[in-house]
Scaffold this motif. Structure first.
Motif, PDB file in Angstrom:
ATOM      1  N   THR A 152      73.713 -21.415  -3.617  1.00 29.09           N
ATOM      2  CA  THR A 152      74.300 -21.922  -2.385  1.00 29.09           C
ATOM      3  C   THR A 152      74.735 -20.736  -1.544  1.00 29.09           C
ATOM      4  N   TYR A 153      74.447 -20.828  -0.268  1.00 24.53           N
ATOM      5  CA  TYR A 153      74.881 -19.816   0.680  1.00 24.53           C
ATOM      6  C   TYR A 153      75.808 -20.512   1.654  1.00 24.53           C
ATOM      7  N   SER A 154      76.913 -19.875   1.998  1.00 23.85           N
ATOM      8  CA  SER A 154      77.795 -20.443   3.017  1.00 23.85           C
ATOM      9  C   SER A 154      78.357 -19.322   3.871  1.00 23.85           C
ATOM     10  N   GLN A 155      78.634 -19.688   5.099  1.00 19.35           N
ATOM     11  CA  GLN A 155      79.197 -18.723   6.032  1.00 19.35           C
ATOM     12  C   GLN A 155      80.073 -19.463   7.034  1.00 19.35           C
ATOM     13  N   THR A 156      81.186 -18.843   7.384  1.00 20.38           N
ATOM     14  CA  THR A 156      82.111 -19.417   8.354  1.00 20.38           C
ATOM     15  C   THR A 156      81.792 -18.868   9.740  1.00 20.38           C
ATOM     16  N   PHE A 157      81.819 -19.765  10.717  1.00 19.43           N
ATOM     17  CA  PHE A 157      81.556 -19.416  12.108  1.00 19.43           C
ATOM     18  C   PHE A 157      82.667 -19.975  12.991  1.00 19.43           C
ATOM     19  N   PRO A 158      82.851 -19.414  14.166  1.00 16.95           N
ATOM     20  CA  PRO A 158      83.732 -20.061  15.143  1.00 16.95           C
ATOM     21  C   PRO A 158      83.155 -21.431  15.491  1.00 16.95           C
ATOM     22  N   CYS A 159      84.013 -22.373  15.736  1.00 16.62           N
ATOM     23  CA  CYS A 159      83.563 -23.719  16.107  1.00 16.62           C
ATOM     24  C   CYS A 159      83.269 -23.731  17.611  1.00 16.62           C
ATOM     25  N   GLU A 160      82.189 -23.045  17.953  1.00 15.86           N
ATOM     26  CA  GLU A 160      81.776 -22.875  19.351  1.00 15.86           C
ATOM     27  C   GLU A 160      80.273 -23.117  19.446  1.00 15.86           C
ATOM     28  N   PRO A 161      79.781 -23.574  20.586  1.00 14.48           N
ATOM     29  CA  PRO A 161      78.346 -23.833  20.732  1.00 14.48           C
ATOM     30  C   PRO A 161      77.449 -22.640  20.397  1.00 14.48           C
ATOM     31  N   PHE A 162      77.887 -21.404  20.705  1.00 10.29           N
ATOM     32  CA  PHE A 162      77.031 -20.246  20.431  1.00 10.29           C
ATOM     33  C   PHE A 162      76.767 -20.054  18.934  1.00 10.29           C
ATOM     34  N   ALA A 163      77.580 -20.660  18.077  1.00 15.03           N
ATOM     35  CA  ALA A 163      77.386 -20.520  16.632  1.00 15.03           C
ATOM     36  C   ALA A 163      76.095 -21.180  16.162  1.00 15.03           C
ATOM     37  N   ALA A 164      75.542 -22.084  16.961  1.00 12.67           N
ATOM     38  CA  ALA A 164      74.271 -22.722  16.573  1.00 12.67           C
ATOM     39  C   ALA A 164      73.164 -21.678  16.437  1.00 12.67           C
ATOM     40  N   GLU A 165      73.140 -20.709  17.325  1.00 13.57           N
ATOM     41  CA  GLU A 165      72.130 -19.652  17.229  1.00 13.57           C
ATOM     42  C   GLU A 165      72.325 -18.824  15.964  1.00 13.57           C
TER      43      GLU A 165
END
Length: 148
Positions: free
Chosen positions: A17-30
């Protein structure tokens, strides 16, 4: 150190399993699409890249649009040769996903419809600890075409 462009070598099947935290912002989709492309390349699942990237894009877009969380967590698993679950965890259990019906004139509202079309199944799980619901994971599963 693992970067977005070079995920660590991981076992191709089994509890990987791989996981990563991102800001909850639209640019995180990229960023999520980049992670999916890189990881599926490592796992030799290039045939699933387009579908998985679409699903991740929509999961992240929905979280950033419909929750007030500062962060989300992308998870991509490989529990068996035949299944690839992807999910987005947020801390807003009050906003549950509902498969809607967008009309031709609607400018939004198609995210879950796209996930429903691209994935073999999808759903959500509530996350609890100490008797309290603190978040949810909206997930989708893609079948890899390999035998289990």
């Amino acid at each position: 150190m693992t970067s977005l462009r070079t995920p660590a070598e991981a076992p191709s099947v089994g509890r990987a399993t791989y996981s990563q935290t991102f800001p909850c912002e639209p640019f995180a989709a990229e960023l999520g699409r980049d992670v999916v492309r890189d990881l599926l390349g490592v796992w030799h699942l290039d045939g699933l890249v387009d579908r998985a990237a679409l699903v991740v894009t929509e999961l992240i877009a929905n979280a950033s649009r419909h929750t007030a969380c500062p962060e989300i967590r992308l998870t991509i698993g490989r529990p068996s040769a035949g299944r690839l679950p992807v999910g987005v965890v947020d801390r807003d259990p009050g906003r549950l996903p509902i498969l809607g019906r967008a009309t031709d004139d609607d400018e939004s509202g198609r995210g879950l419809l796209l996930i429903d079309a691209a994935a073999d199944r999808w759903g959500y799980d509530l996350h609890r600890s100490d008797g309290r619901t603190w978040g949810k994971e909206v997930w989708a599963e893609l079948c890899t075409g390999s035998a289990e």
